[in-house]
Write a protein that holds these residues in place. Structure first.
Motif, PDB file in Angstrom:
ATOM      1  N   LEU A 186       0.849  -1.187   0.000  1.00 20.84           N
ATOM      2  CA  LEU A 186       0.000   0.000   0.000  1.00 20.84           C
ATOM      3  C   LEU A 186       0.886   1.239   0.000  1.00 20.84           C
ATOM      4  O   LEU A 186       2.085   1.160   0.272  1.00 20.84           O
ATOM      5  CB  LEU A 186      -0.906   0.027   1.236  1.00 20.84           C
ATOM      6  N   VAL A 187       0.281   2.375  -0.280  1.00 18.10           N
ATOM      7  CA  VAL A 187       0.974   3.662  -0.203  1.00 18.10           C
ATOM      8  C   VAL A 187       0.081   4.649   0.539  1.00 18.10           C
ATOM      9  O   VAL A 187      -1.106   4.780   0.212  1.00 18.10           O
ATOM     10  CB  VAL A 187       1.315   4.219  -1.601  1.00 18.10           C
ATOM     11  N   VAL A 188       0.654   5.312   1.541  1.00 18.81           N
ATOM     12  CA  VAL A 188      -0.035   6.384   2.254  1.00 18.81           C
ATOM     13  C   VAL A 188       0.582   7.705   1.827  1.00 18.81           C
ATOM     14  O   VAL A 188       1.808   7.868   1.857  1.00 18.81           O
ATOM     15  CB  VAL A 188       0.094   6.234   3.783  1.00 18.81           C
ATOM     16  N   GLU A 189      -0.259   8.643   1.408  1.00 20.20           N
ATOM     17  CA  GLU A 189       0.219   9.961   1.012  1.00 20.20           C
ATOM     18  C   GLU A 189      -0.426  11.011   1.894  1.00 20.20           C
ATOM     19  O   GLU A 189      -1.648  11.006   2.094  1.00 20.20           O
ATOM     20  CB  GLU A 189      -0.126  10.223  -0.459  1.00 20.20           C
ATOM     21  N   LEU A 190       0.391  11.905   2.437  1.00 19.97           N
ATOM     22  CA  LEU A 190      -0.081  12.954   3.336  1.00 19.97           C
ATOM     23  C   LEU A 190       0.186  14.323   2.723  1.00 19.97           C
ATOM     24  O   LEU A 190       1.260  14.574   2.172  1.00 19.97           O
ATOM     25  CB  LEU A 190       0.623  12.874   4.691  1.00 19.97           C
ATOM     26  N   LEU A 191      -0.805  15.226   2.855  1.00 19.81           N
ATOM     27  CA  LEU A 191      -0.655  16.598   2.385  1.00 19.81           C
ATOM     28  C   LEU A 191      -1.320  17.521   3.389  1.00 19.81           C
ATOM     29  O   LEU A 191      -2.504  17.343   3.707  1.00 19.81           O
ATOM     30  CB  LEU A 191      -1.308  16.773   1.005  1.00 19.81           C
TER      31      LEU A 191
END
Length: 343
Positions: free
Chosen positions: A175-180
């Motif tokens: 999986l990939v978690v992306e935070l902004l």
């Protein structure tokens, strides 16, 4: 013990993950349960069938602190090794838990920065070529905001069907978690490259990401529909008649203290004693044992006495580290001798 080999955790005592508080509560509840109060083949906290609970650690990596497409984003890859489940195990639940931890900040800093972080979770559908666009092989699973606060924030998601597919060879790409940060404009900040100096305008605060997969499974070969029994307190006697005797097993004495978290030992007991003729009802004998004893009294050379063996046993629960430093709670049947008989 239902394991392919003796676990040898990779990390040292200080480097191993802590035992989650939920697992401690489950362990203590199972240890304190009385007769008929709990079923060792189910996990009441999650309302599913199972006798093994694992906290599978994330083995993913941080992608240079920022993503290639967003200079103020943080991108974290998640990977959970589902091969820790044995083929015989039936997966009942796989719940992803992602915790966001902010470094201690003053109230003024909280007011000046972003108030929330936008979280996007993607499933990686296939391996990405070195020069390929990684976003082409992603499928969005979750998108939500996480408030910026002092202390941890947690996001959970049921991934049972996905985790089941990960057990097949070449099906687990993670999986990939992306935070902004909410309100942040990527175009207003200078480009960031690993090894270069920091941008002249500091990026909004981003949290530390920690993740694990709570996997509940059922090993049907080690789970029978028997209720847990309360502990049996055996009297101290000098009788030679068949009965249960006290035996405490200390895991340190057998060299298992490096992987078993709790208990440190337990009262296992054992059966010992003779089955004399005539056998009384108190010796819990079978009809076969009664006749064997009778024949033994007539022909002791060719016919042995019946054996003193366990006829009633009860389970215990164990917390331990596996070879991947995952924390595991497992319920084991037939661990404590409660009663003996002649067989």
């Amino acid at each position: 013990m239902g394991l392919p080999e003796r676990p040898r955790p990779a990390g040292g005592l200080r480097g191993r993950p802590h035992v989650p508080s939920e697992l401690w509560r489950m362990f203590r509840r199972s240890e304190g349960s009385r007769a008929g109060d709990s079923d060792p083949c189910s996990v009441s906290e999650n309302r599913v069938r199972g006798n093994i609970v694992r906290y599978v650690q994330d083995q993913g990596s941080l992608v240079s602190g920022r993503s290639s497409s967003c200079q103020v984003c943080l991108e974290k890859r998640l990977f959970f090794n589902m091969s820790v489940l044995q083929p015989v195990e039936l997966l009942s639940l796989a719940r992803l838990e992602i915790t966001f931890l902010w470094e201690p900040l003053s109230s003024a800093a909280l007011l000046q920065g972003s108030r929330a972080v936008s979280v996007s979770l993607y499933k990686v559908t296939r391996a990405t070529l070195k020069e390929g666009d990684p976003r082409a092989n992603r499928r969005l699973l979750l998108s939500q905001s996480v408030p910026l606060q002092l202390g941890p924030s947690t996001v959970t998601l049921d991934l049972t069907s996905m985790a089941e597919s990960w057990r097949k060879p070449s099906h687990n790409y993670g999986l990939v978690v992306e935070l902004l940060p909410f309100g942040a404009d990527p175009n207003e900040l200078l480009p960031f490259h690993p090894g270069s100096s920091l941008p002249s305008k500091p990026a909004p605060t981003l949290p530390v990401v920690r993740a694990w997969l709570v996997a509940v499974s059922l090993n049907p070969q080690q789970c029978r529909s028997r209720q847990r029994r309360s502990a049996v307190r055996l009297p101290v006697t000098l009788s030679n008649v068949c009965k249960a005797r006290r035996l405490y097993i200390d895991f340190k004495d057998v060299g298992w203290q490096d992987w078993i978290i709790a208990p440190q030992g337990y009262m296992a007991n054992y059966c010992h004693g003779e089955c004399p003729f005539p056998i009384s009802e108190s010796l819990n004998s079978t009809n076969h044992a009664i006749l064997q004893t009778l024949v033994h009294s007539l022909d002791p050379q060719d016919t042995p006495q019946p054996c003193c063996v366990p006829i009633r046993l009860s389970p215990i629960s164990m917390l331990y580290y596996d070879n991947n430093d995952n924390v595991v709670l497992r319920h084991y049947q037939d661990m404590v001798v409660d009663e003996c008989g002649c067989r």
